[in-house]
Design a protein around this motif. Structure first.
Motif, PDB file in Angstrom:
ATOM      1  N   THR A  46       1.023  -1.343  -0.206  1.00  0.00           N
ATOM      2  CA  THR A  46       0.220  -0.400  -0.171  1.00  0.00           C
ATOM      3  C   THR A  46       1.023   1.495   0.003  1.00  0.00           C
ATOM      4  OG1 THR A  46      -0.102  -0.067   2.393  1.00  0.00           O
ATOM      5  CG2 THR A  46      -2.255  -1.691   1.116  1.00  0.00           C
ATOM      6  N   GLY A  47       2.141   1.379   0.057  1.00  0.00           N
ATOM      7  CA  GLY A  47       3.069   2.042   0.158  1.00  0.00           C
ATOM      8  C   GLY A  47       2.834   2.865   0.910  1.00  0.00           C
ATOM      9  N   ASP A  48       2.862   2.078   2.921  1.00  0.00           N
ATOM     10  CA  ASP A  48       2.571   3.085   3.614  1.00  0.00           C
ATOM     11  C   ASP A  48       4.073   3.241   4.659  1.00  0.00           C
ATOM     12  OD1 ASP A  48       2.082   3.946   6.555  1.00  0.00           O
ATOM     13  OD2 ASP A  48       0.373   2.032   6.731  1.00  0.00           O
ATOM     14  N   ALA A  49       4.870   4.959   3.700  1.00  0.00           N
ATOM     15  CA  ALA A  49       5.876   4.965   4.442  1.00  0.00           C
ATOM     16  C   ALA A  49       5.800   5.284   5.800  1.00  0.00           C
ATOM     17  CB  ALA A  49       6.094   6.472   3.740  1.00  0.00           C
ATOM     18  N   LYS A  50       4.916   5.372   6.248  1.00  0.00           N
ATOM     19  CA  LYS A  50       5.039   5.475   7.726  1.00  0.00           C
ATOM     20  C   LYS A  50       4.951   4.209   8.787  1.00  0.00           C
ATOM     21  CE  LYS A  50       4.155   7.174  12.331  1.00  0.00           C
ATOM     22  NZ  LYS A  50       4.384   7.142  13.580  1.00  0.00           N
ATOM     23  N   ILE A  76      11.660   2.220   1.144  1.00  0.00           N
ATOM     24  CA  ILE A  76      10.245   2.635   1.478  1.00  0.00           C
ATOM     25  C   ILE A  76      10.047   3.776   0.317  1.00  0.00           C
ATOM     26  CG2 ILE A  76       9.049   4.440   2.438  1.00  0.00           C
ATOM     27  CD1 ILE A  76      11.535   4.250   4.575  1.00  0.00           C
ATOM     28  N   ALA A  77      10.539   3.903  -1.016  1.00  0.00           N
ATOM     29  CA  ALA A  77      10.780   4.831  -2.109  1.00  0.00           C
ATOM     30  C   ALA A  77      10.331   3.812  -2.966  1.00  0.00           C
ATOM     31  CB  ALA A  77      12.203   5.292  -2.190  1.00  0.00           C
ATOM     32  N   SER A  80       6.935   2.633  -2.011  1.00  0.00           N
ATOM     33  CA  SER A  80       6.026   4.211  -2.958  1.00  0.00           C
ATOM     34  C   SER A  80       5.265   4.162  -4.065  1.00  0.00           C
ATOM     35  CB  SER A  80       6.762   5.474  -2.533  1.00  0.00           C
ATOM     36  OG  SER A  80       6.451   5.371  -1.044  1.00  0.00           O
ATOM     37  N   ARG A  81       6.570   3.563  -4.972  1.00  0.00           N
ATOM     38  CA  ARG A  81       6.257   3.009  -6.957  1.00  0.00           C
ATOM     39  C   ARG A  81       5.440   2.199  -6.246  1.00  0.00           C
ATOM     40  NH1 ARG A  81      11.537   4.836  -6.376  1.00  0.00           N
ATOM     41  NH2 ARG A  81      12.108   1.945  -6.374  1.00  0.00           N
ATOM     42  N   ALA A  83       3.401   0.685  -4.836  1.00  0.00           N
ATOM     43  CA  ALA A  83       1.489   0.857  -5.254  1.00  0.00           C
ATOM     44  C   ALA A  83       1.185   1.727  -5.857  1.00  0.00           C
ATOM     45  CB  ALA A  83       1.706   2.043  -3.522  1.00  0.00           C
ATOM     46  N   ALA A  84       1.694   2.456  -6.112  1.00  0.00           N
ATOM     47  CA  ALA A  84       1.649   3.763  -7.345  1.00  0.00           C
ATOM     48  C   ALA A  84       1.162   3.348  -8.392  1.00  0.00           C
ATOM     49  CB  ALA A  84       2.470   5.074  -7.699  1.00  0.00           C
TER      50      ALA A  84
END
Length: 143
Positions: A46-50, A76-77, A80-81, A83-84
């Motif tokens: 889900t790209g949940d960086a936190k 983490i990056a 994010s990619r 998930a997008a």
């Protein structure tokens, strides 16, 4: 009526605090490691960086099957990619083929897949598991 609602709310809050305190005080366990692996999978997909920032140790490193090491920030990056580029990807729980070995406040999770074997190393501190290192190795087909 307002007093009854308020009293119910207070009781509910106390129950939640009590459950949280008992879970944090229960110490390292295989169930906890399994839970954190599932949280990790969900956070990555889900790209949940936190969540990833909280889970991964500041010195976390993941070594790919090609021997390339990636620090926490790159992981983490990448999440994010991912998930997008892959929205609504189903989240898979830790498979039963994975094994968990506890050694005090340390856990080693070994994932056995058809294409690769990987190992995640965790440590338990202040009521939480933290990922410290991951290693991925290609599985060579038996001929």
């Amino acid at each position: 009526m307002k007093r009854v609602v308020f009293a119910g709310w207070v009781v509910g809050v106390c129950c939640v605090w009590s459950l949280a305190a008992s879970a944090a005080g229960s110490g390292p366990s295989e169930v906890g490691v399994r839970d954190v692996e599932n949280i990790w999978s969900r956070a990555f997909v889900t790209g949940d960086a936190k969540a990833l920032d909280d889970l991964l140790d500041p010195a976390y490193v993941s070594v790919s099957t090609n021997g390339v090491s990636r620090p926490k920030g790159e992981i983490i990056a990448a999440a994010s990619r991912f998930a997008a580029e892959h929205p609504n990807t189903p989240i898979s729980p830790l498979p039963p083929t994975s094994t968990i070995s506890l050694k005090g406040d340390t856990a080693v999770v070994t994932h056995h897949g058809a294409q690769e074997t990987s190992v995640d190393v965790f440590y338990y501190r202040q009521g939480h598991w933290h990922a410290w290192y991951s290693q991925h190795t290609k599985v060579t087909p038996v001929s």
